[in-house]
Structure formats: structure tokens, C-alpha cells
Design an enzyme around this catalytic site. Structure first.
Site, PDB file in Angstrom:
ATOM      1  N   CYS A 178     -10.807 -17.468  56.312  1.00  0.00           N
ATOM      2  CA  CYS A 178     -10.066 -17.819  55.092  1.00  0.00           C
ATOM      3  C   CYS A 178     -10.286 -16.777  54.001  1.00  0.00           C
ATOM      4  CB  CYS A 178     -10.488 -19.205  54.610  1.00  0.00           C
ATOM      5  SG  CYS A 178      -9.665 -19.702  53.097  1.00  0.00           S
ATOM      6  N   CYS A 211     -10.524 -18.186  50.487  1.00  0.00           N
ATOM      7  CA  CYS A 211     -11.815 -18.814  50.149  1.00  0.00           C
ATOM      8  C   CYS A 211     -12.898 -17.756  49.944  1.00  0.00           C
ATOM      9  CB  CYS A 211     -12.318 -19.728  51.250  1.00  0.00           C
ATOM     10  SG  CYS A 211     -11.096 -20.710  52.094  1.00  0.00           S
ATOM     11  N   ASP A 212     -12.949 -16.765  50.807  1.00  0.00           N
ATOM     12  CA  ASP A 212     -14.134 -15.910  50.878  1.00  0.00           C
ATOM     13  C   ASP A 212     -13.911 -14.455  50.470  1.00  0.00           C
ATOM     14  OD1 ASP A 212     -15.581 -18.090  51.823  1.00  0.00           O
ATOM     15  OD2 ASP A 212     -14.998 -17.721  53.887  1.00  0.00           O
TER      16      ASP A 212
END
Ligand code: NAP
Length: 316
Positions: free
Chosen positions: A135, A138-139
Site C-alpha cells: 500500500c 499507507c506507507d
């Protein structure tokens, strides 16, 4: 009706399922959530979530899901750490089974989510959450001025590669074929980005890393040319899988309408499936946005759709 009958059964406990539970609990429908084998869903395998509104300082994914569960429980939602193994939506009340236990429900909300596909390559499990991610949204932020690989040749890979250039100093798209299945426009945009380099036709053979003071870290990858079998090592700090997602819909095959890739289909902009009284919310029915906040929003819609539909059936 037996103790195993509920007005609303919610299958799945990510942001969609738990938001649906919160809303239906507050509508006095006493919903029951079957949490499945990964209670809390995909967010429980991410670290810090910085894009969920309301958490200015960010929040750890597992903690966010814990808070959501407690908030729904506070209003009377029940959560079962049980996996649904079979459904029968051919009659009402609907039948939901977990192993040998049989439950019935007047309405069902499906929020079983989707799972990122992983390569299954050596080193992948070991470095998940330590440089290996599925992701970018997200990261990606954790890879400021670092080098990363994106694996895949579809629209997700193109989108993630572009997104990662906001942070990373260099993004390498590693794809097993020379041809890309992504839309041409997205591929061209990526090709024009000076921070992105293409490595084709290559497959990842092994993810390499180290461990210092108990902290694991990706250091590179061993990649193999899929045409001539030659291998080489590349130094990178992060590896992002973008090889597709699989909606968790095996239980509903032949029962609910799905698109060609298995995502549940909902009517217009509602959460109604093709079976009246069965609603779908979150990633299981959304391959475009796939965000915690959009899943939560859809969970809210499903709860309201279910509540209104139940009221029409005289169930309040
Ligand atoms: P996808 O189109 O299925 O592409 C997956 C990619 O990963 C393919 O290039 C595939 O390679 C590769 N791959 C799959 N398994 C692999 C493995 N084991 N090892 C190495 N490579 C592997 O998935 P997606 O990119 O997530 O897109 C899914 C759907 O969402 C598509 O319909 C897409 O158009 C849509 N989408 C749209 C947007 C947008 O419009 N903004 C953004 C994201 C996704 P091969 O090509 O060799 O099979």
C-alpha cells in the site's frame, strides 16, 4: 425466533463492517459482526495511518480498528471472532453458517474486504512492514529520499509508482513482461516521470535485508530476467507490491452479482446487491478507491440502506 436470529448480521470487521455496526447499533437493530480470520481487516497489517480524518497525529492501524470496534460495542453491537463458512440467501430469514453453528438474519451486510496479492517470494514475509508493503498510500511517506521498487504492470503499479515519486528519490518499476497491461495514458505519464525507471522483463527472486539492533530492514532484491534467466542484485530500501487485489467473495460465487474480477456489484450509488435485504460495503464492492475512509462511508450507507429496508418490511 431462536437466540441465533438477528435483525442484522454483518460479515467482515474492517472500517466498512464496524461503521455499519455502529450505525445499526445506534438504530437499535442489535447488529452482530462476524469478524472473520483477520479481525479489523487490512488496516491491522499496516503501521501508522495518517490519512484517516480526525487523527491529527496519526494512529496505528490496529489501534484505529480497536477503537472502531469499541465504539460499535458501546452502542450494543456484538462482535464474534468467527468466520462465516457458508451462506444461504435463497430464502428469508437469510442463513449464515460458521462451521456447525447456524445463524439467521433479516438483513445481511457484506463487508469482507479485499486482500492484496503477494508474490510469495523468499524474504517477503520476513520483511512485511519493514520495507515490504502492498500500500503506497499507507506507507509511501516512510520512504522519503529513498529508493523503492514497485512490482507490477497494471494501473495500480503505474499509480503507485507515480505517487511514490512524491517521497522517494528513485522508483523502479519491475515487471515480468515488456508489455504493460495498464492503460496507455497511465503508462505514458509514468514513462515521462524522470524519477521512475523501468526494469523489464524481470521477476523478483528474493527480497534481501538485514537486522540491526532487532530492527529488520530491506536492503535490496535479487531480480531475474524472465527471458534469459540471468540474475542481478539491486539496492533498494522499499518494495511495493502492486500485483492486484482479490476481493474476498468466494463465499458468494453464484449467489451475488459480481464483475469479471469478483467484486460485488451494487445498484447505482446505493449498497443494494441483486438480492433484496443483502447489502455490500467497502473494498469488497469498490475496486476504485479502496481507502479506510471510503469503506467507512460505504459502511454507513449500508447500515442506513439496511435500516430503511428493514423498516419497509415492518422490522424496526
Ligand atoms: P491488474 O490489472 O490485474 O495488474 C496486475 C499486474 O501485476 C499485472 O501487470 C501482472 O502481470 C502483475 N502480476 C500479477 N501477478 C504477478 C506475479 N505473481 N508476479 C509478478 N507480477 C504479477 O491489477 P491492478 O493494477 O491492481 O488493477 C486492477 C483493476 O483496477 C484494473 O481494472 C485497473 O484498470 C483498475 N485500476 C484503475 C485505476 C485507475 O484508473 N486510476 C487505478 C488502479 C487500478 P501481467 O501483466 O504479466 O499479468
Amino acid at each position: 425466533m431462536s437466540d441465533n436470529h438477528h435483525k442484522v448480521i454483518i460479515i467482515g470487521s474492517g472500517p466498512a463492517g464496524l461503521t455499519a455496526a455502529l450505525y445499526n447499533a445506534r438504530a437499535n437493530l442489535n447488529p452482530v459482526v462476524f469478524e472473520g480470520i483477520q479481525p479489523g481487516g487490512q488496516l491491522t497489517i499496516t503501521t501508522e495511518v495518517e490519512n484517516y480524518p480526525g487523527f491529527e497525529a496519526g494512529i496505528q492501524g490496529p489501534e484505529l480498528m480497536d477503537v472502531m470496534r469499541k465504539q460499535a460495542q458501546k452502542f450494543g453491537a456484538k462482535t464474534f471472532f468467527k468466520e462465516v463458512t457458508k451462506v444461504d440467501f435463497s430464502k428469508r430469514p437469510f442463513v449464515v453458517e460458521s462451521g456447525k453453528e447456524v445463524y439467521t438474519a433479516d438483513a445481511v451486510i457484506i463487508s469482507t474486504g479485499a486482500s492484496a496479492k503477494w508474490l510469495g517470494t523468499k524474504g517477503e514475509d520476513e520483511y512485511k512492514g519493514h520495507g515490504v508493503s502492498a500500500c503506497a498510500t499507507c506507507d509511501g511517506f516512510f520512504f522519503r529520499n529513498q529508493k523503492v521498487i514497485v512490482i507490477g504492470g497494471g494501473d495500480s503499479a503505474m499509480e503507485e509508482a507515480n505517487y511514490l515519486t512524491k517521497f522517494a528519490s528513485e522508483v523502479m518499476v519491475v515487471h515480468r513482461r515488456n508489455e504493460f497491461r495498464s492503460s496507455k495514458i497511465m503508462e505514458e505519464r509514468v514513462r515521462k516521470n524522470p524519477k521512475i525507471k523501468f526494469m523489464t522483463p524481470f521477476a523478483i527472486k528474493e527480497i534481501l535485508g538485514t537486522e540491526e539492533n532487532g530492527l529488520k530492514k530491506v536492503t535490496g532484491a535479487l531480480i531475474e530476467n524472465t527471458k534469459d534467466g540471468t540474475t542481478q542484485e539491486v539496492e533498494v530500501d522499499g518494495i511495493f507490491m502492486a500485483i492486484g487485489h482479490k476481493p474476498n467473495t468466494d463465499l458468494f460465487k453464484g449467489v451475488l452479482d459480481m464483475d469479471e474480477t469478483g467484486y460485488l456489484q451494487v445498484k447505482d450509488s446505493s449498497t443494494y446487491t441483486n438480492i433484496e435485504g443483502v447489502f455490500a460495503a467497502g473494498d469488497v464492492a469498490d475496486k476504485t478507491y479502496r481507502q479506510a475512509v471510503t469503506a467507512a462511508g460505504m459502511g454507513c450507507k449500508a447500515a442506513i440502506d439496511a435500516e430503511r429496508w428493514l423498516a419497509d418490511q415492518g422490522i424496526e
